[in-house]
Design a protein around this motif. Structure first.
Motif, mmCIF file in Angstrom:
data_model
loop_
_atom_site.group_PDB
_atom_site.id
_atom_site.type_symbol
_atom_site.label_atom_id
_atom_site.label_comp_id
_atom_site.label_asym_id
_atom_site.label_seq_id
_atom_site.Cartn_x
_atom_site.Cartn_y
_atom_site.Cartn_z
ATOM 1 N N PRO A 311 -21.675 -18.245 -5.167
ATOM 2 C CA PRO A 311 -21.423 -19.583 -4.934
ATOM 3 C C PRO A 311 -21.930 -20.992 -5.785
ATOM 4 O O PRO A 311 -21.201 -21.570 -5.453
ATOM 5 N N THR A 312 -23.357 -20.573 -6.805
ATOM 6 C CA THR A 312 -23.493 -21.189 -6.723
ATOM 7 C C THR A 312 -23.919 -21.056 -8.794
ATOM 8 O O THR A 312 -24.301 -20.018 -8.913
ATOM 9 N N GLU A 313 -24.358 -21.946 -9.532
ATOM 10 C CA GLU A 313 -24.311 -22.084 -10.700
ATOM 11 C C GLU A 313 -25.656 -20.795 -10.840
ATOM 12 O O GLU A 313 -25.521 -20.199 -11.463
ATOM 13 N N ILE A 314 -27.075 -21.642 -10.542
ATOM 14 C CA ILE A 314 -28.078 -20.802 -10.364
ATOM 15 C C ILE A 314 -27.676 -19.445 -9.806
ATOM 16 O O ILE A 314 -28.641 -18.915 -10.689
ATOM 17 N N LEU A 315 -27.536 -19.022 -9.009
ATOM 18 C CA LEU A 315 -27.325 -18.130 -8.312
ATOM 19 C C LEU A 315 -26.216 -17.104 -9.341
ATOM 20 O O LEU A 315 -26.656 -15.756 -9.702
ATOM 21 N N ALA A 316 -25.801 -17.697 -10.401
ATOM 22 C CA ALA A 316 -24.601 -16.985 -10.673
ATOM 23 C C ALA A 316 -25.413 -17.191 -12.135
ATOM 24 O O ALA A 316 -25.548 -15.216 -12.965
ATOM 25 N N ALA A 317 -26.159 -17.263 -12.503
ATOM 26 C CA ALA A 317 -27.174 -17.595 -14.112
ATOM 27 C C ALA A 317 -28.357 -16.145 -13.347
ATOM 28 O O ALA A 317 -28.565 -15.636 -14.391
ATOM 29 N N GLN A 318 -28.365 -16.771 -12.653
ATOM 30 C CA GLN A 318 -29.551 -15.492 -12.005
ATOM 31 C C GLN A 318 -28.985 -14.217 -11.663
ATOM 32 O O GLN A 318 -29.610 -13.666 -12.144
ATOM 33 N N HIS A 319 -28.711 -13.806 -11.812
ATOM 34 C CA HIS A 319 -26.606 -12.750 -11.386
ATOM 35 C C HIS A 319 -27.521 -12.736 -12.533
ATOM 36 O O HIS A 319 -27.157 -10.704 -13.218
#
Length: 678
Positions: A311-319
């Motif tokens: 849902p967020t760029e932060i979470l996508a980048a962390q994944h």
């Protein structure tokens, strides 16, 4: 020919402005207007005061036995008082700030008032003087949720006009056997009795029918999706079992029994010839990511691509960062697709995805944009499932040729509600934490104990740990007496400096600024991270052992549990400190629940009891709509029964060819479901 799908502009006297006003309430069609139900009723039927409890809302009828006395005090403030005789009792009636009623109250004349009964003082604090015309009108007691664009009287008049004009074309959607079995009303009677009930008993019967109808129609849509997917030709993802076992063996730790069970369920689905549509639930830290990684690896060994949407760029980048490490040295090539890419970067990555050179695509909603084409998409994973609605889940499917779908959520949902809410999905649960995880110790402190909390925090920092400090707001707000992140950052920087460095993270920072702060926190350059709820998802630092939350009573239980889950990710004992002086019983209950349990499913059950299912599941964004009448918490049994009934109907041969079910078939087609019926 008239139809409930006619625009409200077809009604007499409804011009463009009124159409726009109605749209602010979500009313566009005649059906929207007729199913815009009252939120409550003011019963204008007089009651016997001998049967009334103290503080109960009542309607009282009697003869005025004293002259009305109007007292004015302050700006636009007044009190109107008079006495009425009700049977053998004399009752004092008081109206506040309605001075114009003085002329309507006549000595020795009958009067009917509505208000709150004070048994000790034998008086009514009234809010409405009921007129003869009020009592003559059926349904005058219906109260609707309105806004500044529409008045109650206007909305009531439009509903009355719509019913009079369209009552003969209101089709009944519920099949007759179900109506007979549960003693439910036909739809025309139900709509009439919800808006214009003769009494409370009639209104209650109509609401019972409306609640069941809502649940049944919702479940029918979900079950139709489920059936269509079961019938659809899916991809048999025939992964290389030996290669997958080798990958799992190289992970570096033993999977928990729950993880093994869930991996087996997913892998079995991958090999089957129809689409997987599975919801994976697991508490914070239960190891959903590694389960997803195994499913991704299996898919790619079979020659397919996989996509993971967050849902967020932060979470996508962390994944992307985490999975790139997990897949290092394998034939998995990771691409990160988000809205912050330049046009050139987006174009180049798009080519690599289309050619299949990138076989794992991780990103935000950018993954389902029209200009993103996949070579051979076999598996789609959504993270934080409760933030995506049914339509978004459907759009993901259309990106490939019947790809398998795995939806993950770290927001625990009580199992009964999960199965019912996500009726079109199979549900897997990781219900144990990895070995060695120490339970997070949660403490509730009053705001006056702040110094005690800060001393504790300093001791943890001295032992080499790091901490999160969360505040509800970014800047000063006159409306809410809450500590804000900016002031808190300045305060703590002074308190802990210069020995310990304090950082600030909030939603108004640019993507680069957020990344910089987070990386410095993860690298240990920042010891205390002051933040808004941006850290609820997407920050992972095993060295952080303290989560300190200011004004914790301002947060919902699910959010508090998510925040708490940011710590406890390493080997050391972790703590969650809740600073709060809750003013309400519900606020106190939330604090007690957090202290009592670390189990996300227990927290979720309590949260659902306190706030309702819509909020727990993310409300409008979730698969569960904000039902107009039914309550998935208090009416859970009805919701489950409706689910069974919907599934049984779809299994009935040729049900969709029967004349009486045609309105239901049309309803399903109107909701644009490509369904296949038995």
């Amino acid at each position: 020919m008239k139809s409930l799908q006619d625009a409200v502009g077809n009604l007499k006297g409804v011009g463009p402005k009124r159409v726009a006003d109605l749209a602010t309430l979500g009313i566009d069609t005649v059906e929207d207007l007729l199913t815009y139900y009252p939120s409550r009723y003011d019963d204008v039927t007089p009651v016997d005061l001998a049967t009334v409890k103290d503080r109960q809302k009542v309607t009282v009828q009697g003869i005025v036995v004293s002259e009305p006395l109007l007292t004015r005090f302050g700006y636009r403030r007044s009190r109107l008082a008079f006495r009425i005789q009700v049977g053998q009792q004399v009752v004092l009636v008081t109206f506040f700030n309605q001075p114009y009623l003085e002329k309507k109250v006549k000595l020795n004349q009958p009067a009917t008032v509505m208000g709150k009964w004070d048994a000790q003082r034998q008086q009514v604090t009234a809010n409405k003087l009921v007129t003869a015309s009020d009592q003559a009108k059926a349904g005058a007691g219906a109260i609707y949720p309105v806004n500044k664009h529409l008045r109650q009287a206007t909305l009531k008049g439009l509903i009355k006009q719509a019913f009079d004009d369209y009552q003969n074309v209101i089709p009944t959607l519920l099949p007759k056997p179900l109506r007979d079995h549960y003693r439910l009303l036909d739809r025309r009677t139900m709509i009439h009795d919800l808006h214009f009930p003769k009494n409370a008993t009639v209104a209650q019967a109509a609401r019972r029918t409306a609640a069941y109808e809502e649940f049944f129609l919702f479940q029918l849509r979900l079950q139709a999706i489920r059936q269509a997917n079961r019938h659809a030709d899916g991809n048999r993802i025939l992964y290389h079992n030996d290669e997958l076992k080798e990958f799992i063996a190289g992970i570096g730790f033993e999977l928990t029994d729950a993880q093994k069970r869930v991996v087996n369920e997913i892998c079995r689905n991958l090999r089957e010839p129809y689409q997987m549509n599975r919801l994976l639930q697991g508490d914070v830290g239960s190891g959903k990511t590694i389960v997803a990684a195994i499913a991704i690896y299996a898919t790619i060994t079979a020659g397919y691509q996989a996509a993971l949407m967050a849902p967020t760029e932060i979470l996508a980048a962390q994944h992307a960062e985490k999975l790139a490490k997990v897949f290092a040295g394998t034939h998995v090539h990771v691409g990160l697709l988000t809205g912050s890419l330049t046009a050139k970067q987006h174009r180049e990555l798009g080519k690599a995805i289309k050619s299949g050179d990138v076989n794992l695509v991780i990103g935000t909603h950018a993954l389902i944009q029209d200009d993103v084409d996949y070579a051979n998409l076999g598996l789609v994973i959504t993270d934080e499932q409760h933030r995506f609605g049914v339509n978004q889940r459907q759009r993901l499917r259309e990106k490939g040729d019947q790809p398998d779908v795995l939806a993950m959520t770290a927001t625990p949902i009580p199992r009964t509600l999960a199965i019912t809410a996500y009726g079109e999905m199979d549900v897997s649960v990781i219900d144990e934490l990895p070995a060695g995880r120490k339970p997070i110790e949660t403490r509730w402190l009053t705001v006056s104990q702040q110094n005690q909390a800060l001393h504790f925090l300093r001791d943890q920092l001295a032992a080499g740990a790091q901490a999160y400090v969360v505040s509800p707001l970014i800047e000063e707000s006159e409306a809410l007496d809450v500590q804000n992140a900016t002031d808190l950052y300045n305060e703590l920087a002074e308190y802990f400096g210069p020995r310990y460095r304090v950082g600030l993270l909030h939603g108004r920072l640019s993507g680069e600024e957020k990344d910089d702060v987070m990386h410095r926190f993860q690298d240990g350059q920042i010891q205390v991270l002051v933040s808004t709820t941006v850290v609820e998802v997407g920050v992972d630092n095993p060295n952080a052992t303290v989560m300190m939350i200011y004004n914790a009573d301002r947060f919902g239980l699910a959010q508090l549990h998510q925040l708490r889950g940011r710590v406890g990710r390493g080997d050391r004992q972790s703590y969650c400190l809740l600073l709060a002086d809750p003013k309400t019983d519900e606020g106190k209950e939330r604090m007690k629940t957090m202290v009592a349990t670390n189990d996300g499913f227990v927290v979720a059950q309590k949260d659902m009891e306190l706030r309702g299912a819509g909020d727990v599941l993310g409300n409008k964004q979730s698969g569960v709509p904000d039902f107009k009448v039914g309550d998935p918490v208090s009416d859970l049994k009805m919701l489950q029964v409706a689910r069974e009934d919907a599934a049984n109907l779809l299994k009935t041969p040729h049900w969709d060819e029967q004349d009486e079910n045609q309105p239901l078939v049309l309803y399903l087609h109107r909701h644009q479901l490509e369904t296949h019926f038995d």
